[in-house]
Structures are given as C-alpha cells and as structure tokens.
Design an enzyme around this catalytic site. Structure first.
Site, PDB file in Angstrom:
ATOM      1  N   LYS A 107       0.838  -1.204   0.000  1.00  0.00           N
ATOM      2  CA  LYS A 107       0.000   0.000   0.000  1.00  0.00           C
ATOM      3  C   LYS A 107       0.876   1.258   0.000  1.00  0.00           C
ATOM      4  O   LYS A 107       1.914   1.296   0.653  1.00  0.00           O
ATOM      5  CB  LYS A 107      -0.884  -0.032   1.256  1.00  0.00           C
ATOM      6  CG  LYS A 107      -1.707   1.215   1.515  1.00  0.00           C
ATOM      7  CD  LYS A 107      -2.805   1.401   0.498  1.00  0.00           C
ATOM      8  CE  LYS A 107      -3.471   2.767   0.622  1.00  0.00           C
ATOM      9  NZ  LYS A 107      -4.205   3.122  -0.609  1.00  0.00           N
ATOM     10  N   ALA A 163     -11.928   6.070  -3.377  1.00  0.00           N
ATOM     11  CA  ALA A 163     -11.326   7.365  -3.031  1.00  0.00           C
ATOM     12  C   ALA A 163     -10.747   7.240  -1.625  1.00  0.00           C
ATOM     13  O   ALA A 163     -11.093   7.988  -0.710  1.00  0.00           O
ATOM     14  CB  ALA A 163     -12.362   8.478  -3.104  1.00  0.00           C
ATOM     15  N   ASN A 200       5.502   1.270  -2.494  1.00  0.00           N
ATOM     16  CA  ASN A 200       4.854   2.316  -3.292  1.00  0.00           C
ATOM     17  C   ASN A 200       4.879   3.586  -2.453  1.00  0.00           C
ATOM     18  O   ASN A 200       4.518   3.567  -1.283  1.00  0.00           O
ATOM     19  CB  ASN A 200       3.423   1.835  -3.590  1.00  0.00           C
ATOM     20  CG  ASN A 200       2.595   2.825  -4.378  1.00  0.00           C
ATOM     21  OD1 ASN A 200       2.115   3.811  -3.837  1.00  0.00           O
ATOM     22  ND2 ASN A 200       2.388   2.545  -5.655  1.00  0.00           N
ATOM     23  N   ASN A 258       4.511   6.585  -6.808  1.00  0.00           N
ATOM     24  CA  ASN A 258       3.140   6.843  -7.256  1.00  0.00           C
ATOM     25  C   ASN A 258       2.965   8.331  -7.531  1.00  0.00           C
ATOM     26  O   ASN A 258       2.805   9.116  -6.612  1.00  0.00           O
ATOM     27  CB  ASN A 258       2.162   6.356  -6.176  1.00  0.00           C
ATOM     28  CG  ASN A 258       0.713   6.653  -6.532  1.00  0.00           C
ATOM     29  OD1 ASN A 258       0.415   7.069  -7.650  1.00  0.00           O
ATOM     30  ND2 ASN A 258      -0.169   6.439  -5.575  1.00  0.00           N
ATOM     31  N   CYS A 268      -1.930   9.118  -8.150  1.00  0.00           N
ATOM     32  CA  CYS A 268      -3.143   8.926  -7.353  1.00  0.00           C
ATOM     33  C   CYS A 268      -4.113  10.080  -7.594  1.00  0.00           C
ATOM     34  O   CYS A 268      -3.787  11.235  -7.334  1.00  0.00           O
ATOM     35  CB  CYS A 268      -2.856   8.826  -5.869  1.00  0.00           C
ATOM     36  SG  CYS A 268      -4.399   8.548  -4.962  1.00  0.00           S
ATOM     37  N   ILE A 286      -1.685   0.943 -15.645  1.00  0.00           N
ATOM     38  CA  ILE A 286      -2.130   2.263 -15.269  1.00  0.00           C
ATOM     39  C   ILE A 286      -2.618   2.296 -13.813  1.00  0.00           C
ATOM     40  O   ILE A 286      -2.998   1.270 -13.260  1.00  0.00           O
ATOM     41  CB  ILE A 286      -3.288   2.759 -16.188  1.00  0.00           C
ATOM     42  CG1 ILE A 286      -4.476   1.794 -16.152  1.00  0.00           C
ATOM     43  CG2 ILE A 286      -2.815   2.978 -17.584  1.00  0.00           C
ATOM     44  CD1 ILE A 286      -5.701   2.269 -16.964  1.00  0.00           C
TER      45      ILE A 286
END
Ligand SMILES: Cc1cc2nc3c(=O)[nH]c(=O)nc-3n(C[C@H](O)[C@H](O)[C@H](O)COP(=O)(O)O)c2cc1C
Length: 307
Positions: free
Chosen positions: A49, A74, A103, A131, A134, A195
């Site tokens: 995560k 979300a 990540n 990342n 987001c 993606i």
C-alpha cells in the site's frame, strides 16, 4: 510446484523475479493480510500500500462504490507511514523469498526524495514504485503524473536519493501518457508501471448525492482493461525500459494479453478483492499456457503483438 518452474522467470530492473505476477498497491494491504490465503513465496513480487513519510487517515467515508465491471475508490492514501511499515510489517514480510516493492506517495518533490533516501537504507526493500498518479488526494499524486515536466522533476530527485530499482507508476488521466513515460525514462526510472485508476464518479439517485464522499474516485477493475492495454502497448513502443502492466487483470489470459502488448510483468489489483487467491490461479494458468504452447520462457512472448 508451479513456482519452481523457471519458464516463468522475468527480469525487472536488474532483479530476477520468479514470475511476472506482482500484487498491485492498495489491493493487497502490506502483504501480511494475505498470508493465510496466498503462498506469498510464490508471487513474483509484492507492491505494498502507498506509504508516505507520516501516517495518513485518508478521505472520509464512503470511500468505495461498486460499478459495472469495476469499482470506484477514493481511499485517499490512508497508510501507517514509512517508519511503522519498516518497524512493524517488514520484518515478517521479508521472511518470504519474494521481493517487496514500496509504493511511495508525497505532497512535494522534497518529500518524495526524503522517502526514497529512507528506503535506500533498508536492505529488505527490493525497490520503489513512485506513485505520481493517485487521483484521490488534493496535493501531490496525480498533479505530478499528468505533466511530463513535473513528473521528470520528481523522478530526477528520487533518482539522486536512491540506488534501489525505481519503478514509476503512471496515470491514465495524463493528456499524453507517452510523453510522461519518455520524460520519466530520461530522468532515471528503471521501469514504468501503468495504469493507475481512471477518474470517475457515481450518483445516488435517491439522495441525489455522489456515492463517494470525495465526489470523484478512481475507477479500477475489468472495466478499465482495454484502456490499460492500449496505453501499455503505446508506452512499450516508446520507451526502452520495462513496462509493468496494470488494469483489470482477472486471469492468466489477461496477463498474456498485456505481455504480448509489451509488458515485462504485471500487477494484479481489484481482482484480489473478488478472489484473494487469484494470483495463485493466474500463476498456474501461465504455467499451463507455456506447456500447452511448448514455450520455454514467458519472456519470449513479451512485445510479440503483430499489429
Ligand atoms: C482500493 C484501492 C486502493 C489503491 N491504492 C493505491 C495506492 O496506494 N497506490 C497506488 O499507486 N495505487 C493504488 N491503487 C491502484 C491500483 O494499484 C491499480 O493501479 C488500479 O486499481 C488498476 O488496477 P486493477 O484494475 O487491477 O485494480 C489502488 C486501487 C484500489 C482499488
């Protein structure tokens, strides 16, 4: 045992993975949540995560909504923070013979670099997936991922802060994902993954309110697979570094589509929520495909699309 079968081995950023099947960030917790359900030793890699320098609470609920052939989320990058991960999760996770990728998410370029420098000191972390894609946070995240210039700056600073393999996760919400991929490659990324989710929304017709408190969320699952596949194909044709395919993968057949289109490895996301053991079934399916087609190595199918 399928995991002992060397035909599935792939190379990613200088690492030799047992197979091309990794778990996608945010859909597999910190790995340990799946210990009882999945043989973590059989995975090609685990992407945990998204972690930030400080713990984060994420967005208010409701944060998830089901959609046709997919889901909206979300979450807003709720996480325990990098230090708690290193202290409380990593010692147990690193007992498995499977590379762990962290990540990372930050609000500023400086924070991205700081995270990378911290991770660089931790031997048990195999690599970083940055990342910059987001869509569910107000600052940072996708703001860097939609603009080649900004994406390049993040990657340059992160590159200067770590020797670890660096995967940069791209956003389908960028107007031109190929330009972002090229800039990220030029700035020192070892691989790109794509993606991340596609921004979407859903409405409750009875309350006339959005179904997510954040109003918009990221769409994932089989609904996005054709878009992901198209982008992987375009990006793989434009860069020399490996591409990791993500988006709606539910089966070994889906993995093969991504690899034929140019992906060197893949990440399994939303499918983990539908069937927590899906990654094991996918690995078994890949072994069967090689056997049935008398192929020695899965690497031989990468980028073989005849278009
Ligand atoms: C609940 C949820 C949480 C996610 N959290 C993250 C995250 O922390 N960092 C990240 O880079 N991507 C995150 N993602 C995106 C996934 O890793 C993946 O890129 C995306 O869901 C598309 O793949 P899929 O269709 O197989 O799910 C999240 C996705 C979901 C559904």
């Amino acid at each position: 045992m399928a995991s002992a079968f060397s035909g599935l081995e792939v190379d990613l950023c200088g690492l030799r993975l047992k197979n091309p099947v990794l778990t996608a960030s945010g859909t597999f917790g910190y790995g340990l949540e799946f210990e009882e359900l999945v043989d973590l030793n059989r995975l090609g890699g685990i992407v945990v995560k998204g972690l930030s320098l400080q713990p984060a609470a994420g967005n208010p609920p409701p944060r998830i909504a089901e959609t046709a052939s997919g889901m909206l989320n979300a979450i807003g990058l709720e996480n325990i923070g990098i230090e708690a991960f290193i202290r409380d999760k990593l010692p147990r996770l690193s007992r498995y013979d499977t590379p762990v990728f962290v990540n990372t998410y930050a609000k500023t370029i400086g924070e991205y670099a700081e995270l990378a420098a911290r991770i660089d000191t931790v031997e048990q972390i195999a690599g970083i997936e940055v990342n910059i894609s987001c869509p569910n946070v107000k600052a940072g995240g996708v703001a860097f991922g939609v603009d080649p210039e900004a994406a390049g700056k993040v990657v340059q600073k992160v590159r200067m802060s770590t020797q670890k393999p660096l995967i940069v996760k791209l956003s389908p919400n960028a107007p031109d994902i190929v330009s972002v991929a090229r800039r990220v490659e030029d700035s020192g990324a070892d691989a790109v993954s794509l993606i991340n989710t596609i921004t979407g929304m859903a409405v409750d017709i009875n309350t006339r309110r959005p179904r997510l408190a954040n109003v918009t969320g990221g769409l994932s699952g089989p609904a996005i697979k054709p878009v992901a596949l198209r982008m992987v194909w375009q990006v793989a044709a434009a860069v020399k570094i490996p591409v990791v395919g993500i988006g709606g993968i539910m089966s070994a057949e889906d993995v093969l589509e991504f690899m034929i289109a140019g992906a060197s490895a893949v990440e399994i996301g939303t499918a983990n929520f539908v069937n927590p053991r899906v990654s094991m079934e996918i690995i078994d399916g890949l072994v069967r495909y090689l056997e049935e087609n008398r192929l020695e190595s899965i690497r031989d199918i990468v980028g073989t699309l005849e278009a």
